[in-house]
Design a protein around this motif. Sequence first.
Motif, PDB file in Angstrom:
ATOM      1  N   ILE A  29      25.443  13.582  -6.283  1.00  0.00           N
ATOM      2  CA  ILE A  29      25.402  12.298  -6.937  1.00  0.00           C
ATOM      3  C   ILE A  29      24.177  11.417  -6.261  1.00  0.00           C
ATOM      4  O   ILE A  29      24.251  11.129  -5.090  1.00  0.00           O
ATOM      5  CB  ILE A  29      26.913  11.490  -6.696  1.00  0.00           C
ATOM      6  CG1 ILE A  29      27.928  12.279  -7.415  1.00  0.00           C
ATOM      7  CG2 ILE A  29      26.839  10.166  -7.195  1.00  0.00           C
ATOM      8  CD1 ILE A  29      29.166  11.879  -7.141  1.00  0.00           C
ATOM      9  N   HIS A  30      23.561  10.640  -7.201  1.00  0.00           N
ATOM     10  CA  HIS A  30      22.261   9.847  -6.644  1.00  0.00           C
ATOM     11  C   HIS A  30      22.798   8.580  -7.095  1.00  0.00           C
ATOM     12  O   HIS A  30      23.251   8.352  -8.246  1.00  0.00           O
ATOM     13  CB  HIS A  30      20.965  10.601  -7.379  1.00  0.00           C
ATOM     14  CG  HIS A  30      20.782  11.635  -6.927  1.00  0.00           C
ATOM     15  ND1 HIS A  30      19.748  11.938  -5.974  1.00  0.00           N
ATOM     16  CD2 HIS A  30      21.120  12.994  -7.132  1.00  0.00           C
ATOM     17  CE1 HIS A  30      19.411  13.323  -5.758  1.00  0.00           C
ATOM     18  NE2 HIS A  30      20.467  13.942  -6.485  1.00  0.00           N
ATOM     19  N   HIS A  31      21.753   7.626  -6.686  1.00  0.00           N
ATOM     20  CA  HIS A  31      21.770   6.338  -7.522  1.00  0.00           C
ATOM     21  C   HIS A  31      20.306   5.881  -7.993  1.00  0.00           C
ATOM     22  O   HIS A  31      19.224   6.603  -7.237  1.00  0.00           O
ATOM     23  CB  HIS A  31      22.238   5.371  -6.519  1.00  0.00           C
ATOM     24  CG  HIS A  31      21.271   4.693  -5.551  1.00  0.00           C
ATOM     25  ND1 HIS A  31      21.172   3.369  -5.271  1.00  0.00           N
ATOM     26  CD2 HIS A  31      20.376   5.068  -4.606  1.00  0.00           C
ATOM     27  CE1 HIS A  31      20.314   3.206  -4.294  1.00  0.00           C
ATOM     28  NE2 HIS A  31      19.776   4.428  -3.890  1.00  0.00           N
ATOM     29  N   TRP A  75      14.818  18.352 -11.056  1.00  0.00           N
ATOM     30  CA  TRP A  75      14.027  18.092  -9.810  1.00  0.00           C
ATOM     31  C   TRP A  75      14.552  16.804  -9.288  1.00  0.00           C
ATOM     32  O   TRP A  75      13.913  15.711  -9.519  1.00  0.00           O
ATOM     33  CB  TRP A  75      12.603  17.926 -10.041  1.00  0.00           C
ATOM     34  CG  TRP A  75      11.943  19.188 -10.612  1.00  0.00           C
ATOM     35  CD1 TRP A  75      12.727  20.587 -10.919  1.00  0.00           C
ATOM     36  CD2 TRP A  75      10.765  19.466 -11.484  1.00  0.00           C
ATOM     37  NE1 TRP A  75      11.839  21.471 -11.295  1.00  0.00           N
ATOM     38  CE2 TRP A  75      10.698  20.966 -11.905  1.00  0.00           C
ATOM     39  CE3 TRP A  75       9.594  18.591 -11.490  1.00  0.00           C
ATOM     40  CZ2 TRP A  75       9.654  21.432 -12.389  1.00  0.00           C
ATOM     41  CZ3 TRP A  75       8.487  19.250 -12.342  1.00  0.00           C
ATOM     42  CH2 TRP A  75       8.421  20.619 -12.577  1.00  0.00           C
ATOM     43  N   CYS A  76      15.555  16.852  -8.591  1.00  0.00           N
ATOM     44  CA  CYS A  76      16.337  15.472  -8.282  1.00  0.00           C
ATOM     45  C   CYS A  76      16.470  15.442  -6.583  1.00  0.00           C
ATOM     46  O   CYS A  76      16.506  14.261  -6.315  1.00  0.00           O
ATOM     47  CB  CYS A  76      17.562  15.620  -9.100  1.00  0.00           C
ATOM     48  SG  CYS A  76      18.328  14.161  -9.275  1.00  0.00           S
ATOM     49  N   SER A  77      16.894  16.346  -5.985  1.00  0.00           N
ATOM     50  CA  SER A  77      17.388  16.030  -4.571  1.00  0.00           C
ATOM     51  C   SER A  77      16.495  16.453  -3.376  1.00  0.00           C
ATOM     52  O   SER A  77      16.978  16.734  -2.398  1.00  0.00           O
ATOM     53  CB  SER A  77      18.676  16.959  -4.311  1.00  0.00           C
ATOM     54  OG  SER A  77      19.598  16.737  -5.583  1.00  0.00           O
ATOM     55  N   ILE A  89      23.489  14.077 -10.907  1.00  0.00           N
ATOM     56  CA  ILE A  89      23.773  12.758 -11.704  1.00  0.00           C
ATOM     57  C   ILE A  89      23.261  11.580 -11.104  1.00  0.00           C
ATOM     58  O   ILE A  89      23.487  11.208  -9.736  1.00  0.00           O
ATOM     59  CB  ILE A  89      25.501  12.472 -11.567  1.00  0.00           C
ATOM     60  CG1 ILE A  89      25.993  14.079 -12.000  1.00  0.00           C
ATOM     61  CG2 ILE A  89      25.832  11.391 -12.580  1.00  0.00           C
ATOM     62  CD1 ILE A  89      27.447  13.791 -11.883  1.00  0.00           C
ATOM     63  N   GLU A  90      22.344  10.716 -11.804  1.00  0.00           N
ATOM     64  CA  GLU A  90      21.951   9.644 -11.167  1.00  0.00           C
ATOM     65  C   GLU A  90      22.867   8.438 -11.892  1.00  0.00           C
ATOM     66  O   GLU A  90      23.175   8.466 -13.008  1.00  0.00           O
ATOM     67  CB  GLU A  90      20.554   9.202 -11.773  1.00  0.00           C
ATOM     68  CG  GLU A  90      19.401   9.996 -11.368  1.00  0.00           C
ATOM     69  CD  GLU A  90      18.971   9.575 -10.290  1.00  0.00           C
ATOM     70  OE1 GLU A  90      19.062   8.669  -9.569  1.00  0.00           O
ATOM     71  OE2 GLU A  90      18.078  10.309  -9.544  1.00  0.00           O
ATOM     72  N   VAL A  91      23.379   7.388 -10.771  1.00  0.00           N
ATOM     73  CA  VAL A  91      24.272   6.324 -11.488  1.00  0.00           C
ATOM     74  C   VAL A  91      23.331   4.949 -11.164  1.00  0.00           C
ATOM     75  O   VAL A  91      22.716   4.773 -10.163  1.00  0.00           O
ATOM     76  CB  VAL A  91      25.371   6.342 -10.343  1.00  0.00           C
ATOM     77  CG1 VAL A  91      26.590   5.388 -10.754  1.00  0.00           C
ATOM     78  CG2 VAL A  91      26.308   7.919 -10.457  1.00  0.00           C
ATOM     79  N   LEU A 138      24.794  15.132  -0.886  1.00  0.00           N
ATOM     80  CA  LEU A 138      23.842  13.908  -0.814  1.00  0.00           C
ATOM     81  C   LEU A 138      22.518  14.087  -0.836  1.00  0.00           C
ATOM     82  O   LEU A 138      22.030  14.995   0.060  1.00  0.00           O
ATOM     83  CB  LEU A 138      24.359  12.766   0.053  1.00  0.00           C
ATOM     84  CG  LEU A 138      25.712  12.421   0.407  1.00  0.00           C
ATOM     85  CD1 LEU A 138      25.941  11.501   1.292  1.00  0.00           C
ATOM     86  CD2 LEU A 138      26.274  12.081  -1.183  1.00  0.00           C
ATOM     87  N   HIS A 139      21.634  13.389  -1.607  1.00  0.00           N
ATOM     88  CA  HIS A 139      20.261  13.752  -1.311  1.00  0.00           C
ATOM     89  C   HIS A 139      19.547  13.206  -0.095  1.00  0.00           C
ATOM     90  O   HIS A 139      18.742  14.007   0.450  1.00  0.00           O
ATOM     91  CB  HIS A 139      19.701  12.402  -2.519  1.00  0.00           C
ATOM     92  CG  HIS A 139      18.188  12.673  -2.747  1.00  0.00           C
ATOM     93  ND1 HIS A 139      17.462  11.900  -3.613  1.00  0.00           N
ATOM     94  CD2 HIS A 139      17.145  13.184  -2.088  1.00  0.00           C
ATOM     95  CE1 HIS A 139      16.193  12.085  -3.644  1.00  0.00           C
ATOM     96  NE2 HIS A 139      15.820  13.053  -2.817  1.00  0.00           N
ATOM     97  N   LYS A 140      20.048  12.303   0.695  1.00  0.00           N
ATOM     98  CA  LYS A 140      19.982  11.909   1.888  1.00  0.00           C
ATOM     99  C   LYS A 140      19.815  13.072   2.882  1.00  0.00           C
ATOM    100  O   LYS A 140      19.257  12.801   3.931  1.00  0.00           O
ATOM    101  CB  LYS A 140      20.556  10.618   2.421  1.00  0.00           C
ATOM    102  CG  LYS A 140      21.826  10.800   2.713  1.00  0.00           C
ATOM    103  CD  LYS A 140      22.442   9.365   3.069  1.00  0.00           C
ATOM    104  CE  LYS A 140      22.388   9.291   4.749  1.00  0.00           C
ATOM    105  NZ  LYS A 140      23.073   8.055   5.072  1.00  0.00           N
ATOM    106  N   ASP A 146      17.591   6.805   1.402  1.00  0.00           N
ATOM    107  CA  ASP A 146      18.932   6.149   1.804  1.00  0.00           C
ATOM    108  C   ASP A 146      19.959   6.701   0.530  1.00  0.00           C
ATOM    109  O   ASP A 146      21.110   6.237   0.401  1.00  0.00           O
ATOM    110  CB  ASP A 146      19.032   5.004   2.197  1.00  0.00           C
ATOM    111  CG  ASP A 146      19.238   3.771   1.034  1.00  0.00           C
ATOM    112  OD1 ASP A 146      18.584   4.345  -0.014  1.00  0.00           O
ATOM    113  OD2 ASP A 146      19.706   2.806   1.244  1.00  0.00           O
ATOM    114  N   CYS A 147      19.247   7.419  -0.405  1.00  0.00           N
ATOM    115  CA  CYS A 147      19.866   7.834  -1.937  1.00  0.00           C
ATOM    116  C   CYS A 147      21.251   8.611  -1.380  1.00  0.00           C
ATOM    117  O   CYS A 147      21.163   9.452  -0.337  1.00  0.00           O
ATOM    118  CB  CYS A 147      19.056   8.632  -2.644  1.00  0.00           C
ATOM    119  SG  CYS A 147      19.870   8.816  -4.139  1.00  0.00           S
ATOM    120  N   PRO A 148      22.505   8.317  -1.709  1.00  0.00           N
ATOM    121  CA  PRO A 148      22.819   7.664  -2.898  1.00  0.00           C
ATOM    122  C   PRO A 148      22.970   6.002  -2.609  1.00  0.00           C
ATOM    123  O   PRO A 148      23.907   5.268  -3.383  1.00  0.00           O
ATOM    124  CB  PRO A 148      24.116   8.242  -3.320  1.00  0.00           C
ATOM    125  CG  PRO A 148      24.793   8.717  -2.122  1.00  0.00           C
ATOM    126  CD  PRO A 148      23.632   9.029  -1.047  1.00  0.00           C
TER     127      PRO A 148
END
Length: 326
Positions: A29-31, A75-77, A89-91, A138-140, A146-148
């Motif tokens: 989960i991302h923001h 191509w997200c994390s 998922i981008e929130v 988490l991406h971070k 610092d995502c999410p």
Amino acid sequence: MSNSSLVNHVRRSPNYSGRNGKRIDRITIHHMAGNLSVESCGNVFAPSSRQASSNYGIDSAGRIGLYVDEGNRSWCSSSRANDERAVTIEVADNKIGNGWGSSVEAMSKLVLLCVDICRRNGIHRLIYTGNTNGNLTLHKWFASTDCPGAYLESQMPKIAEEVNKLLSSGEKAYVWGVGEKKEEVTCVNATVQGNSGEDCMRLELKDAGDGYFYVRDKVHGLYLDVSGAASKDGTNVQFYKGNKTDAQKWKLIWKNFKNAKYLMLSPKCAPGKYLSVENNGVGGKNNLKLWSDLNNSKQKFFVREETDGYTLLIHAFTFKCVSAKE
Ligand SMILES: [Zn+2]
């Protein structure tokens, strides 16, 4: 491999790869670090020059966008190994910066989308461990970001819990935060803290009618209160539910020094003792305590009236504020 039937908007991004034979066994989960609609988020991922994407996006209205089919790696994390196995998922953030935040609509849909992803991909439970041992990541953990964001990160255990409840109950409807009972707070330690502007520092000075005042905090509505054997030096001071005892009544003693005006506070239950700060407010813990008169600035406070009618009591020695906070 299927996509979610909860999707409201499709805008396929060219920025993806294959899953390299890996099974989907996790969710990341991302923001968005912004309050983007699912359409705008799709526009961001549309140019190949962007070199970024996610499988899904959720906006503040609770609508879901699909950008990369679940059958492919987004191509997200910043981690190929993670994204080969994750649905990303981008929130949207409905509060920008300063801790961030997401709407009830977005959070509700996020839980429902996670449930749907788990069901279709044979993930029996979503497990958040705070590290990569779990299947909610988490991406971070994979890049310097610092995502999410603080809000979503703080909600991860609850997101996993809510998803698992729905997975086992089979319930299809869900609204974030409904039916939660807020636990009543009756006691909070009193400290001094650097002035952050938080409501825990905003105090109301209420006339008790007998020459003394109550000091009540804005966040909990609790009263500055002397605990235990009040007559001893070092007795702890806390914020406690209102009981109108002498332990909650304070004499406001004004002191002048040249052009400045200071306040000393002495409780009705222990005359001759004054509100003081552990370690003089400097290192370590800065609990509020009672102490005999030290005749120095360490027991004195400036009073600052705020525009919302509340008052800050600012420790004259360190400029930290009296706070209903650990
Ligand atoms: Zn991210």
